[in-house]
Design a protein around this motif. Structure first.
Motif, PDB file in Angstrom:
ATOM      1  N   UNK A 174       1.116  -1.288   0.250  1.00 30.08           N
ATOM      2  CA  UNK A 174       0.137  -0.056  -0.412  1.00 30.08           C
ATOM      3  C   UNK A 174       1.108   1.061   0.001  1.00 30.08           C
ATOM      4  N   UNK A 175       0.036   2.705  -0.563  1.00 26.76           N
ATOM      5  CA  UNK A 175       0.791   4.177  -0.744  1.00 26.76           C
ATOM      6  C   UNK A 175       0.006   4.777   0.278  1.00 26.76           C
ATOM      7  N   UNK A 176       0.638   5.531   0.746  1.00 26.98           N
ATOM      8  CA  UNK A 176      -0.219   6.382   1.214  1.00 26.98           C
ATOM      9  C   UNK A 176       0.227   7.898   1.733  1.00 26.98           C
ATOM     10  N   UNK A 177      -0.344   9.160   1.042  1.00 27.12           N
ATOM     11  CA  UNK A 177       0.365  10.194   1.266  1.00 27.12           C
ATOM     12  C   UNK A 177       0.034  10.798   2.143  1.00 27.12           C
ATOM     13  N   UNK A 178       0.811  12.074   2.730  1.00 29.64           N
ATOM     14  CA  UNK A 178       0.367  12.242   4.778  1.00 29.64           C
ATOM     15  C   UNK A 178       1.222  13.728   4.162  1.00 29.64           C
ATOM     16  N   UNK A 179       0.484  14.869   5.004  1.00 29.94           N
ATOM     17  CA  UNK A 179       0.941  16.031   5.320  1.00 29.94           C
ATOM     18  C   UNK A 179       1.447  16.668   6.871  1.00 29.94           C
ATOM     19  N   UNK A 180       2.835  16.489   7.247  1.00 27.60           N
ATOM     20  CA  UNK A 180       2.894  16.680   8.193  1.00 27.60           C
ATOM     21  C   UNK A 180       3.699  18.427   8.322  1.00 27.60           C
ATOM     22  N   UNK A 181       3.121  18.304  10.561  1.00 28.32           N
ATOM     23  CA  UNK A 181       4.311  20.730  10.064  1.00 28.32           C
ATOM     24  C   UNK A 181       3.241  21.391   9.102  1.00 28.32           C
ATOM     25  N   UNK A 182       2.357  20.423   8.353  1.00 27.54           N
ATOM     26  CA  UNK A 182       1.312  21.588   7.887  1.00 27.54           C
ATOM     27  C   UNK A 182       2.268  22.199   6.510  1.00 27.54           C
ATOM     28  N   UNK A 183       3.301  21.450   6.227  1.00 32.45           N
ATOM     29  CA  UNK A 183       3.657  22.697   5.039  1.00 32.45           C
ATOM     30  C   UNK A 183       4.635  20.911   4.078  1.00 32.45           C
ATOM     31  N   UNK A 184       4.492  20.445   4.110  1.00 28.63           N
ATOM     32  CA  UNK A 184       5.892  19.104   4.373  1.00 28.63           C
ATOM     33  C   UNK A 184       5.076  17.768   3.639  1.00 28.63           C
ATOM     34  N   UNK A 185       4.988  17.426   2.929  1.00 27.81           N
ATOM     35  CA  UNK A 185       4.255  15.867   2.401  1.00 27.81           C
ATOM     36  C   UNK A 185       4.937  15.075   2.025  1.00 27.81           C
ATOM     37  N   UNK A 186       4.564  13.892   2.338  1.00 33.22           N
ATOM     38  CA  UNK A 186       5.551  12.695   2.527  1.00 33.22           C
ATOM     39  C   UNK A 186       4.701  11.767   1.218  1.00 33.22           C
ATOM     40  N   UNK A 187       5.551  10.882   1.185  1.00 30.22           N
ATOM     41  CA  UNK A 187       4.476   9.545   0.549  1.00 30.22           C
ATOM     42  C   UNK A 187       4.950   8.609   1.159  1.00 30.22           C
ATOM     43  N   UNK A 188       4.181   7.561   1.739  1.00 29.05           N
ATOM     44  CA  UNK A 188       4.648   6.311   2.765  1.00 29.05           C
ATOM     45  C   UNK A 188       4.784   5.181   1.968  1.00 29.05           C
ATOM     46  N   UNK A 203      10.134  -0.055   4.801  1.00 30.58           N
ATOM     47  CA  UNK A 203       9.270   1.469   4.470  1.00 30.58           C
ATOM     48  C   UNK A 203       9.810   2.457   3.931  1.00 30.58           C
ATOM     49  N   UNK A 204       9.083   3.004   2.667  1.00 31.76           N
ATOM     50  CA  UNK A 204      10.158   4.089   2.506  1.00 31.76           C
ATOM     51  C   UNK A 204       9.009   5.580   2.584  1.00 31.76           C
ATOM     52  N   UNK A 205       9.607   6.311   2.055  1.00 32.17           N
ATOM     53  CA  UNK A 205       9.154   8.092   2.644  1.00 32.17           C
ATOM     54  C   UNK A 205      10.329   8.537   2.371  1.00 32.17           C
ATOM     55  N   UNK A 206       9.205   9.314   1.423  1.00 30.86           N
ATOM     56  CA  UNK A 206       9.631  10.192   0.181  1.00 30.86           C
ATOM     57  C   UNK A 206       8.884  11.473   0.195  1.00 30.86           C
ATOM     58  N   UNK A 207      10.050  12.643   0.072  1.00 28.84           N
ATOM     59  CA  UNK A 207       9.097  13.700   0.435  1.00 28.84           C
ATOM     60  C   UNK A 207       8.496  13.691  -1.056  1.00 28.84           C
TER      61      UNK A 207
END
Length: 433
Positions: A174-188, A203-207
Motif C-alpha cells: 500500500x501507498x499513502x500520502x500524508x502531510x506533516x508540520x502543515x507544509x511538508x508532504x510525504x509519500x509512505x 518502508x519508504x518515506x519520500x518527500x
C-alpha cells in the motif's frame, strides 16, 4: 560406519577367509600352500593400492566439503593422475570457481545496494523478521529527526508519533500520502522482500513537497489569472458608469434620490473591495524571484514587532523578543521576508484569544527562528490542510496568508514548519540555510 572402514573390514575378512581355506585345502601340499599365500599377499597389496587410489582422494574431497560448509571457496585440488578421481576433482574445482564467482557477485551487489540505500534521497527503513528496525538510511533519520542508535533493533512503534499513526495503518503493497508540520508532504510505501526464504518488510518515506507545491501553484495560478481577468473586465466598466452617474449632478436635480445615490456608492465601494480582493490573489501568483541580500534578521524582527504592536495591544497580547545580541545575518529578500513575518505574526496574534503572548526566539548556532504563541493551537485535521491555497479557519479569511508565506519561504529555500507542540504552545519554525 564410514566407507573406508567398511572397505578395510571387507578386505581383511575376505583375506582371512581365503587364508583359512588355503590352510585346510593345501595344508598337506606345501608348494600349493605357499603359492596360494603369495596370491593372497598380492591381493592384499592390490587392495591397499586401490584404497590409496580411491579412498584417500575421497577423504581429500571431504576436506573440500568442510571448506564449503565454512564458506571458504579458495580450497582447490591438484589432479592425481587417476582418470576417475581427476574427473571428480575437475567437477569440484569448477564448482568452487563458480561458487567463488557467485559470492563475489553477491558481495558486489550487496555493497552496491548498501551504497544505494545509504545515498538514496528517499528515506528507507528495513525491518527484521520480528518487525523491529534493522537498518535505516540517513534520509530517513533526517526526516524523523532521530539518531540511528535510538532506533536500531527497536520496534516500529518507537517511531515519532506522527509517523506511527500512518505507518501502522499501512499494509504491505500500500501507498499513502500524508502531510506533516502543515507544509511538508510525504509519500509512505510499505513493501516486502524475501531474505533467506522469509518475508521481510521495508518502508519508504519520500518527500513530495516540491512537486506538489509546483503542481498546486500551476493549478491555482491559472484559476486566479482567469478570475482576475473576468473580474477586472467587468468591474472596470461598471465602476466607470457608476462614477460618471454620481458625478452628473443634473441627473439628480428635482428628484428625491439620496437613497439611490447611497446604494450606488455602496455598490461602488463593494466593487472596489472585490477588486482589492482579486489583487491580493494576483499578488500571490506574481510573486517575483527573491532578490537576496545580506540582512540582519534581528533588526527585521524588531521592525516587525514594532509594526504589529498596535494590533497586539488591542487584544492585550505581549510581543516578546528573545533574540541574540550579535547580528543574525541571513541571505534573503528583505521586503518578502518582512511580508512573510508580518503574516506569521498576524496569524499568531489572531490565534490568541486574549492576554496572551507571541515570542520571537533566534538561535545563530542552529540558524533558526521560532515564533511561539500560546493560542488555541492547531488540530490534527487543520495541520493537514495548513498552507493549502484558499484554506482558512477564519470567518472572513481568504486563505492566502499562509500560502503567501509558503511561497516566499520556498522561493528562498528555507525549511519551515508550523505545529502545536503542546497545549497553549504553537511554534512556527524557520531554518535559514
Amino acid at each position: 560406519m564410514k566407507l573406508r572402514t567398511k572397505y578395510l573390514l571387507f578386505v581383511i575378512i575376505l583375506h582371512l577367509i581365503a587364508l583359512v581355506l588355503t590352510w585346510f585345502i593345501f595344508a598337506q601340499k606345501r608348494i600349493y600352500f605357499i603359492v596360494s599365500e603369495v596370491f593372497i599377499i598380492i591381493s592384499i597389496i592390490i587392495a591397499w593400492n586401490l584404497y590409496l587410489q580411491l579412498i584417500r582422494p575421497l577423504k581429500s574431497l571431504m576436506q573440500g566439503v568442510d571448506a564449503i560448509k565454512d564458506r571458504d571457496f579458495n580450497v582447490k585440488f591438484l589432479p592425481t593422475g587417476k582418470y576417475e578421481i581427476d574427473q571428480l576433482i575437475g567437477v569440484y574445482n569448477q564448482m568452487i570457481d563458480h561458487l567463488r564467482t557467485e559470492r563475489t557477485l553477491q558481495e558486489e551487489q550487496h555493497f552496491f545496494l548498501e551504497k544505494l540505500i545509504y545515498t538514496s534521497p528517499t528515506g528507507i527503513i528495513i525491518l527484521d523478521y520480528d518487525g523491529n528496525i534493522k537498518q535505516i538510511n540517513p534520509k530517513a533519520m533526517q526526516i524523523l529527526s532521530i539518531n540511528e542508535e535510538e532506533l536500531i533493533n527497536r520496534s516500529i512503534n518507537d517511531l515519532p508519533d506522527a509517523f506511527i499513526k500512518h505507518i501502522k495503518e499501512l499494509h504491505s503493497g500500500e501507498t499513502k500520502t500524508i502531510k506533516l508540520g502543515g507544509a511538508t508532504t510525504y509519500k509512505l510505501q510499505r513493501a516486502q522482500f524475501i531474505d533467506q526464504g522469509f518475508s521481510r518488510d521495508f518502508i519508504m518515506i519520500e518527500e513530495l513537497t516540491a512537486e506538489i507545491l509546483a503542481a498546486e501553484k500551476n493549478v491555482y495560478g491559472k484559476v486566479i489569472r482567469m478570475m482576475a481577468h473576468e473580474v477586472n473586465n467587468t468591474i472596470g466598466p461598471v465602476n466607470s458608469i457608476i462614477q460618471s452617474a454620481l458625478k452628473t449632478n443634473n441627473l439628480w436635480e428635482g428628484h428625491h434620490s439620496d437613497s439611490l445615490k447611497d446604494a450606488m456608492q455602496v455598490a461602488l465601494d463593494r466593487n472596489q473591495n472585490l477588486n482589492l480582493f482579486m489583487r491580493n490573489f494576483a499578488d500571490l501568483v506574481k510573486l517575483p524571484a527573491a532578490n537576496k541580500k545580506r540582512i540582519d534578521l534581528n533588526q527585521l524582527l524588531i521592525s516587525v514587532s514594532r509594526l504589529m504592536q498596535i494590533k497586539a495591544s488591542e487584544k492585550d497580547i505581549k510581543l516578546e523578543l528573545e533574540i541574540t545580541d550579535e547580528p543574525f545575518y541571513v541571505s534573503a529578500d528583505e521586503q518578502q521576508m518582512d511580508q512573510a513575518l508580518i503574516n506569521i505574526v498576524k496569524n499568531a496574534i489572531e490565534a490568541v484569544e486574549q492576554k496572551g503572548s507571541v515570542k520571537f526566539t533566534t538561535n545563530i548556532r542552529s540558524r533558526q527562528l521560532v515564533i511561539t504563541d500560546n493560542g488555541k493551537g492547531i488540530t490534527i485535521e487543520q495541520s493537514e490542510q495548513l498552507f493549502t491555497p484558499f484554506y482558512t479557519t477564519k470567518k472572513d479569511g481568504q486563505g492566502i496568508g499562509l500560502t503567501l508565506v509558503r511561497e516566499i519561504l520556498v522561493n528562498h529555500g528555507f525549511e519551515f514548519s508550523l505545529k502545536t507542540i503542546k497545549e497553549k504552545q504553537t511554534e512556527f519554525t524557520i531554518v535559514f540555510k
